[in-house]
Structures are given as C-alpha cells and as structure tokens.
Write a protein that holds these residues in place. Sequence first.
Motif, PDB file in Angstrom:
ATOM      1  N   ASN A   8     -22.515  12.186  44.434  1.00 58.14           N
ATOM      2  CA  ASN A   8     -22.289  11.165  43.412  1.00 58.14           C
ATOM      3  C   ASN A   8     -23.531  11.008  42.556  1.00 58.14           C
ATOM      4  N   HIS A   9     -23.349  10.823  41.258  1.00 58.46           N
ATOM      5  CA  HIS A   9     -24.496  10.519  40.416  1.00 58.46           C
ATOM      6  C   HIS A   9     -24.727   9.012  40.397  1.00 58.46           C
ATOM      7  N   VAL A  10     -25.935   8.588  40.020  1.00 60.92           N
ATOM      8  CA  VAL A  10     -26.257   7.158  40.036  1.00 60.92           C
ATOM      9  C   VAL A  10     -26.098   6.517  38.669  1.00 60.92           C
ATOM     10  N   LEU A  11     -25.905   7.299  37.633  1.00 63.70           N
ATOM     11  CA  LEU A  11     -25.702   6.758  36.291  1.00 63.70           C
ATOM     12  C   LEU A  11     -24.230   6.423  36.098  1.00 63.70           C
ATOM     13  N   PRO A  12     -23.865   5.164  35.748  1.00 60.99           N
ATOM     14  CA  PRO A  12     -22.451   4.832  35.526  1.00 60.99           C
ATOM     15  C   PRO A  12     -21.981   5.316  34.153  1.00 60.99           C
ATOM     16  N   ALA A  13     -21.841   6.618  34.035  1.00 53.47           N
ATOM     17  CA  ALA A  13     -21.581   7.234  32.728  1.00 53.47           C
ATOM     18  C   ALA A  13     -20.272   6.765  32.117  1.00 53.47           C
ATOM     19  N   TRP A  14     -19.221   6.634  32.928  1.00 50.33           N
ATOM     20  CA  TRP A  14     -17.920   6.251  32.371  1.00 50.33           C
ATOM     21  C   TRP A  14     -17.934   4.801  31.919  1.00 50.33           C
ATOM     22  N   ASP A  15     -18.652   3.941  32.630  1.00 53.97           N
ATOM     23  CA  ASP A  15     -18.811   2.561  32.175  1.00 53.97           C
ATOM     24  C   ASP A  15     -19.480   2.514  30.801  1.00 53.97           C
ATOM     25  N   LEU A  16     -20.557   3.274  30.654  1.00 57.56           N
ATOM     26  CA  LEU A  16     -21.318   3.235  29.412  1.00 57.56           C
ATOM     27  C   LEU A  16     -20.536   3.838  28.252  1.00 57.56           C
ATOM     28  N   LEU A  17     -19.854   4.944  28.507  1.00 61.86           N
ATOM     29  CA  LEU A  17     -19.023   5.536  27.459  1.00 61.86           C
ATOM     30  C   LEU A  17     -17.878   4.603  27.076  1.00 61.86           C
ATOM     31  N   THR A  18     -17.294   3.967  28.069  1.00 63.15           N
ATOM     32  CA  THR A  18     -16.191   3.041  27.799  1.00 63.15           C
ATOM     33  C   THR A  18     -16.677   1.844  26.993  1.00 63.15           C
ATOM     34  N   GLY A  19     -17.852   1.326  27.326  1.00 65.69           N
ATOM     35  CA  GLY A  19     -18.392   0.214  26.565  1.00 65.69           C
ATOM     36  C   GLY A  19     -18.621   0.572  25.112  1.00 65.69           C
ATOM     37  N   ALA A  20     -19.203   1.743  24.863  1.00 69.85           N
ATOM     38  CA  ALA A  20     -19.429   2.176  23.488  1.00 69.85           C
ATOM     39  C   ALA A  20     -18.110   2.411  22.765  1.00 69.85           C
ATOM     40  N   ALA A  27      -4.815   3.052  33.911  1.00 64.92           N
ATOM     41  CA  ALA A  27      -3.907   2.666  32.828  1.00 64.92           C
ATOM     42  C   ALA A  27      -2.760   1.789  33.308  1.00 64.92           C
ATOM     43  N   ASP A  28      -2.420   1.850  34.603  1.00 67.56           N
ATOM     44  CA  ASP A  28      -1.335   1.011  35.122  1.00 67.56           C
ATOM     45  C   ASP A  28      -1.816  -0.388  35.511  1.00 67.56           C
ATOM     46  N   GLY A  29      -3.088  -0.665  35.268  1.00 67.50           N
ATOM     47  CA  GLY A  29      -3.627  -1.992  35.546  1.00 67.50           C
ATOM     48  C   GLY A  29      -4.307  -2.141  36.891  1.00 67.50           C
ATOM     49  N   THR A  30      -4.225  -1.123  37.739  1.00 70.43           N
ATOM     50  CA  THR A  30      -4.895  -1.220  39.036  1.00 70.43           C
ATOM     51  C   THR A  30      -6.398  -1.065  38.852  1.00 70.43           C
ATOM     52  N   PRO A  31      -7.188  -1.686  39.733  1.00 72.09           N
ATOM     53  CA  PRO A  31      -8.645  -1.693  39.532  1.00 72.09           C
ATOM     54  C   PRO A  31      -9.287  -0.351  39.862  1.00 72.09           C
ATOM     55  N   ALA A  32     -10.408  -0.106  39.215  1.00 76.56           N
ATOM     56  CA  ALA A  32     -11.215   1.080  39.482  1.00 76.56           C
ATOM     57  C   ALA A  32     -12.627   0.796  39.021  1.00 76.56           C
ATOM     58  N   LEU A  33     -13.568   1.507  39.577  1.00 72.44           N
ATOM     59  CA  LEU A  33     -14.963   1.433  39.164  1.00 72.44           C
ATOM     60  C   LEU A  33     -15.415   2.814  38.699  1.00 72.44           C
ATOM     61  N   ASP A  34     -16.502   2.843  37.972  1.00 76.10           N
ATOM     62  CA  ASP A  34     -17.053   4.115  37.511  1.00 76.10           C
ATOM     63  C   ASP A  34     -17.185   5.102  38.664  1.00 76.10           C
ATOM     64  N   TYR A  35     -17.688   4.620  39.793  1.00 82.27           N
ATOM     65  CA  TYR A  35     -18.004   5.513  40.905  1.00 82.27           C
ATOM     66  C   TYR A  35     -16.758   6.092  41.560  1.00 82.27           C
ATOM     67  N   THR A  36     -15.626   5.375  41.472  1.00 78.60           N
ATOM     68  CA  THR A  36     -14.392   5.933  42.033  1.00 78.60           C
ATOM     69  C   THR A  36     -13.649   6.772  41.007  1.00 78.60           C
ATOM     70  N   VAL A  37     -13.708   6.381  39.731  1.00 79.59           N
ATOM     71  CA  VAL A  37     -13.101   7.208  38.685  1.00 79.59           C
ATOM     72  C   VAL A  37     -13.795   8.560  38.615  1.00 79.59           C
ATOM     73  N   ASN A  38     -15.113   8.569  38.758  1.00 78.99           N
ATOM     74  CA  ASN A  38     -15.847   9.827  38.713  1.00 78.99           C
ATOM     75  C   ASN A  38     -15.387  10.777  39.808  1.00 78.99           C
ATOM     76  N   ASN A  39     -15.135  10.237  41.002  1.00 83.36           N
ATOM     77  CA  ASN A  39     -14.608  11.076  42.080  1.00 83.36           C
ATOM     78  C   ASN A  39     -13.239  11.639  41.715  1.00 83.36           C
ATOM     79  N   SER A  40     -12.438  10.807  41.042  1.00 80.77           N
ATOM     80  CA  SER A  40     -11.060  11.205  40.754  1.00 80.77           C
ATOM     81  C   SER A  40     -10.971  12.363  39.774  1.00 80.77           C
ATOM     82  N   VAL A  41     -11.954  12.482  38.868  1.00 81.05           N
ATOM     83  CA  VAL A  41     -11.890  13.565  37.887  1.00 81.05           C
ATOM     84  C   VAL A  41     -12.667  14.803  38.321  1.00 81.05           C
ATOM     85  N   GLY A  42     -13.331  14.749  39.479  1.00 83.80           N
ATOM     86  CA  GLY A  42     -13.862  15.967  40.066  1.00 83.80           C
ATOM     87  C   GLY A  42     -15.336  16.256  39.905  1.00 83.80           C
TER      88      GLY A  42
END
Length: 402
Positions: free
Chosen positions: A151-163, A123-138
């Motif tokens: 780590n899972h191989v499905l970029p779930a947060w990317d897909l949810l964010t796109g929808a 939210a502060d504008g710094t970059p992140a990817l699905d694979y690092t955000v997933n680690n951050s939420v546990g």
Amino acid sequence: MYPLLSGLSVIEASSFVASPTAGLYCAQFGAEVIRVDQIGGGPDFRRWPVTEANDSLYWENLNRAKKSVALDLGRPEGRELLQELVRATGQFITNFPVEGFLGHSKLAEGRADLITVRVMGWADGTPALDYTVNNSVGYPMLTGAGPEPVNHVLPAWDLLTGAYAAFALLAAIQRRTATGEGGEVRLPLSDVAIGTVANLGGVAEVLYSGANRPRLGNAVYGLFGRDFVTRDGQRTMIVVVTPRQWANLIAALNLGDAIAAIEAERGVSFAKDDGLRFDHRDALYPLFEKAIVGRDHADLATAFDAGGIVHSAYRTMADAVQDPALVADNPIFGAVENTSGFAYPAAGAFATVPQIERQPPRPAPRNGQHSEEVLSDRLSLSSGEIARLIDVGIVGTTPTGD
C-alpha cells in the motif's frame, strides 16, 4: 487569497481528505468557504498528526482560509439551520450520504438552482476510503517487487477527487449561468480511481495483453528509469524520457562504447526508443550500476544537471522540509498565526496568476469561530435569536480569547 473566485460562497459539510480538499482549493482562490461541523468538531477534527495539546495539524492545514460554523447536527433544529444555510448560499460541497437530511432533492425543495457536489465512496452509495479503493483497482499488486501487496501512504484518490470536485463545482456553476439550472454532481472515489487507471491505459493494457503488468520495484514501466547507488552510498533515481537525455546520460557516464556493443549484439538501437531500453534492461542496468557506483553523488549530480538529465536523490520528509528550495524560499509558503499555536510554514495556493500578487496563506478557523457572523449575514437571524440558539446548545461558538 487570489480574487479569481471572489463573490462565490460555498457551504461545506464534510470530513477527512477529498471533500475538504475541494473546499480548500476554492478558498485559496478567493471563494468564501463556510465549513459546517458538529459542535466540538467532526470525526476528523483530531486526526493525526496532532500536537501535544491534541490539535490536529492535518485538520488545520486542510481547512485554511475557511470559515467555521458549529451546529448540533444531532438535533432537528441544528439540521434545519444547515439546510437553510445551503439554500441561502446556493453552492454545497459534501461527503454526507446521498439519502438523509442533506439529500439534494430535499435541499432543492427550497432552492431549485442549488448546486451540490457530493463526494462518495462507491457509486452505489456504499462507503469506501482511498486505501480500500486503491486495493480494488489493483495498484498495490503492482507496487514493490512482490509477492505481498504494498500500500502507498499518499491518499492519491482522495486528492484527485478533491481537485476534480472543485473543478466540477465550477463547471456546474457555468452551466447554471447559461441555463439557470442547478443539479447534483456525484463523484465517487471508485470512479476517479478506475477512470484514472483507464486514462493511463491500464484498462486497455490488461484487456489487450490478458495479463497483469510485472512488478518492477523502483523501475519505471516502459522507460529507462530506476534507482542506483553512488560510491558514497547515496541512492538516486534516474529517469530518461527524451533521446537527448539518453545521449547525455551515456556521455556523462562514458558508456558510449559499451552501449554500442549491446546494440550490435542484439540488433537494436536505443537512441529513440523508450520501449527498447526497457525491454533490454537486463543488459543495460548492470552497465549503469557499475558506472554509477564508481562516482560520488555530488559529481554525478553536477554532470546530470549540465545534461538536463532528470534525477533525484532519495531523502526523508524531514530532510525535504529543510530544503530551502522546497520550503523556506518557496513563495507558496508563508507565516501565519496557526490555531494550534505551533509556528511553521503554511502553504497557500500552488498556482501563480499573472498580474495578481501572491497573497500569504490564511489560518484555519476554530470550531464555531464564525457561527454568529454567518447566521446573521446568511440567514438574517437577530442577535437575540442567535443568543437563544447558543444558550440551548444548537449553535456552538469559539469562547472569547480562545
């Protein structure tokens, strides 16, 4: 395409998964989505999987049904053309940085009712990817059986964010229709991830219990659900979510007396309580393992289907694409001339709409395929001016016959 979004035009300047997914879903429902990239393709243009000719099958499928404009975004004139296209169209999807030549306030100087949907990392504008955000939420610390994260191989947060971005765009358009006001929607991957954790009870759970959820391998938390191996070596997943499924599973495996004995010994009833089945899995799993390993998979599948029991054998993706029910006979797929030259089933819109005939999927564009068309239609540039921009390398086009 479905005509539900017919008449809506959107400029998309993006890369990778989340932002292109938002544009893809809009295009599949009939919107004109104009993707603007650097001449020669953006950073995701050759992303794997690729063909021997280095054509990205990933890019080809995330950008179906879109138009392509290619500009030299490293030069002021190319950037100005993109800004003008955004203002002329009025709807913009991007994952470019908040500040810079595609900042909303700069774009809105010439179009007060502009709607921008901006996919972000944090939210502060710094970059992140699905694979690092997933680690951050546990989640990797809940996946697998431990002790190492998985780590899972499905970029779930990317897909949810796109929808969610596509949904947010339509919500902002509805607000503009009612009020005349535009605005910028900012959608960080990190907020989609932690918000989803909260929606599933995860934030409340750890604060209430003061502890992390145990790592369970393939067992389903809070339900009777786990993988089992049949006599012929097939690993299959079984999940029970209703009392009827539980009763039918017990009957199919002839475990009524054994289950009743456990209930009597422990003073519980499993008939209507998911949590009790989970809590007493130490006693239940061995019974089911023994019963299932004594039967072949085909025999069990017939019995489970008759009882409405949810189950699925594990298989590879190569196996899945050969399943007629998933691909060959599935009406979301169709034949289309792919830009890669490789012939394979292409997916269209996933949803069905009553009274609207399902249209076949459309191909992805070539880089710059629609540059001349869009610049003429949207910016009213003359053929001579477009030719000049092409000659000096500001605008890219697809060579004739390519």
